[in-house]
Design a protein around this motif. Sequence first.
Motif, PDB file in Angstrom:
ATOM      1  N   UNK A  28       0.833  -1.202   0.000  1.00  0.00           N
ATOM      2  CA  UNK A  28       0.000   0.000   0.000  1.00  0.00           C
ATOM      3  C   UNK A  28       0.870   1.255   0.000  1.00  0.00           C
ATOM      4  N   UNK A  29       1.954   1.213   0.744  1.00  0.00           N
ATOM      5  CA  UNK A  29       2.877   2.348   0.789  1.00  0.00           C
ATOM      6  C   UNK A  29       3.528   2.565  -0.576  1.00  0.00           C
ATOM      7  N   UNK A  30       3.875   1.482  -1.268  1.00  0.00           N
ATOM      8  CA  UNK A  30       4.488   1.608  -2.592  1.00  0.00           C
ATOM      9  C   UNK A  30       3.524   2.280  -3.560  1.00  0.00           C
ATOM     10  N   UNK A  31       2.278   1.847  -3.580  1.00  0.00           N
ATOM     11  CA  UNK A  31       1.299   2.471  -4.462  1.00  0.00           C
ATOM     12  C   UNK A  31       1.081   3.939  -4.085  1.00  0.00           C
ATOM     13  N   UNK A  34      -4.454  -1.073  -7.068  1.00  0.00           N
ATOM     14  CA  UNK A  34      -4.723  -0.239  -5.893  1.00  0.00           C
ATOM     15  C   UNK A  34      -5.958   0.606  -6.136  1.00  0.00           C
ATOM     16  N   UNK A  35      -6.713   0.803  -5.078  1.00  0.00           N
ATOM     17  CA  UNK A  35      -7.876   1.684  -5.065  1.00  0.00           C
ATOM     18  C   UNK A  35      -7.626   2.688  -3.954  1.00  0.00           C
ATOM     19  N   UNK A  36      -7.492   3.956  -4.317  1.00  0.00           N
ATOM     20  CA  UNK A  36      -7.108   4.981  -3.344  1.00  0.00           C
ATOM     21  C   UNK A  36      -8.189   6.044  -3.236  1.00  0.00           C
ATOM     22  N   UNK A  37      -8.456   6.482  -2.012  1.00  0.00           N
ATOM     23  CA  UNK A  37      -9.468   7.520  -1.785  1.00  0.00           C
ATOM     24  C   UNK A  37      -9.195   8.192  -0.447  1.00  0.00           C
ATOM     25  N   UNK A  38      -9.844   9.346  -0.255  1.00  0.00           N
ATOM     26  CA  UNK A  38      -9.714  10.083   1.009  1.00  0.00           C
ATOM     27  C   UNK A  38     -11.102  10.412   1.536  1.00  0.00           C
ATOM     28  N   UNK A  67       8.714  -8.104  -6.800  1.00  0.00           N
ATOM     29  CA  UNK A  67       8.953  -7.677  -8.174  1.00  0.00           C
ATOM     30  C   UNK A  67       9.290  -6.197  -8.260  1.00  0.00           C
ATOM     31  N   UNK A  68       8.458  -5.338  -7.673  1.00  0.00           N
ATOM     32  CA  UNK A  68       8.672  -3.897  -7.836  1.00  0.00           C
ATOM     33  C   UNK A  68       9.882  -3.413  -7.037  1.00  0.00           C
ATOM     34  N   UNK A  69      10.350  -4.228  -6.097  1.00  0.00           N
ATOM     35  CA  UNK A  69      11.537  -3.857  -5.332  1.00  0.00           C
ATOM     36  C   UNK A  69      12.825  -4.411  -5.893  1.00  0.00           C
ATOM     37  N   UNK A  70      12.738  -5.148  -6.994  1.00  0.00           N
ATOM     38  CA  UNK A  70      13.927  -5.773  -7.571  1.00  0.00           C
ATOM     39  C   UNK A  70      14.535  -4.895  -8.663  1.00  0.00           C
TER      40      UNK A  70
END
Length: 487
Positions: A160-163, A329-333, A362-365
């Motif tokens: 979630x932090x990455x997104x 990811x689905x992001x909202x406030x 994967x995204x950290x490689x």
Amino acid sequence: MQERSSVTELAEQLRRELDRYSPGGKLPSSRALVDRFRVSPVTVSRALAQLAAEGLVVTRPGAGAFRAQPRATGTAAGDTSWQEVALSADGAADLVPRSVDASGVLVSLAAPPPGVVEFNGGYLHPSLQPERAMSAALARAGRRPGAWGRPPTEGLPELREWFARNIGGAVTAAGVLITAGGQSALTTALRALAPPGAPVLVESPTYPGMLAIARSAGLRPVPVPVDADGVKPALLADAFRATGARVFVCQPLFQNPTGAVLAPERRGEVLRIAREAGAFLVEDDFVRRLVHEDAGPLPRPLAADDPDGVVVHVSSLTKATSPSFRVSALAARGPVLERLRAIQIVDTFFVPRPLQEAALELVGSPAWPRHLRTISTELKTRRDTMTTALRGHLPELALPHIPSGGYHLWLRLPDGTDESALTTVALRAGVAITPGRPYFSAEPPAGHLRLSFAAVAGTGEIAEGVLRLRTVCDEVLREKSTRLRLP
């Protein structure tokens, strides 16, 4: 030969030869099949698995494959005609019919027959997918402590932090939910934001899968035209006033199907119009990671410039990886986040933890940025190849905009061209194309085609596919001209 085609062809060959064996009879060993057909052991294994799934063979570990016993016959066929009445009666009180036409989605999901050039694909060709990096990531993920346990319902905090970092602005991990692909995220968003029977504003043309989601939820899609600079703000404001809609679904970056990017001077205006209407803007940021090499700096997601919680943001890893790597990811406030979370939990519980762990790996490689650079270069090359071929061989197909991201081109057909006939004749000629009609929620202004350059094997296949289309257009346009001359 592509692995998928080899599996299909081998399965068909074995299917034809099954009559040589009595029920329970043993088929040749896998090694014998590898030697005879000159295919890989993986191809043999998958072909036998396909026949086993059809009930034609039985595989026994350590023993081999055997012809299955004949299926029992004589079971009376049931009568399902009652369902027509039941399904119609169920929708009688609905303000908007909830029947769903999935043809616009299936056209980009179904694999074409062997030898057909796949200009209708919606995903990267296997040669462009980071298969080795994904396999390594999945292997490492499986060794993580707790990898097969139950994840947090919102998703792994690190993912979630990455997104959130990739979205930017004031978006934090606390405002991100991990979902099983963009389609699932859009479904959750529309169900959360609009009650059945409500209007929902959509770009015109737009992604058929989103139109199918809206209609399956009993919503009424209302089109708002786009041009080369994205949605037209004045028409968007008019649509909000005329319909009272409280949701607008938008693809501001490399819009599907036109490839348009929302112009800088329109971004703030579109947000303002939605805010003044008391409406949510669902931002489908589906191909940010399929930017072409010549694109230059990309605009930030609209969510990064939204302090008031107007934007509900959707982004995904699927388009840049594999159709089976369904992590998004689905992001909202604000208070809407709780409703989104509740609907997601009810629908899916959570995204499987091994897949989330693999996404993190994967995204950290180091392989991830290398992969993105590779597809950025390759997609530009393919786009340029297709553009050049179309202009040289099919100048009558108008190409109003050449995108600098995404995986397809949007072409306007000559007036009066029969899209359906063109699609049928093209498939007969060995090229699968996507007609434009499913991209419109109302009557289209003209006939169109969407041609993908990402799902084919390479530039040679693109050139061959366009040559086949030249022949197809000659046939279809000649028939049209003949019809027009008839008294």
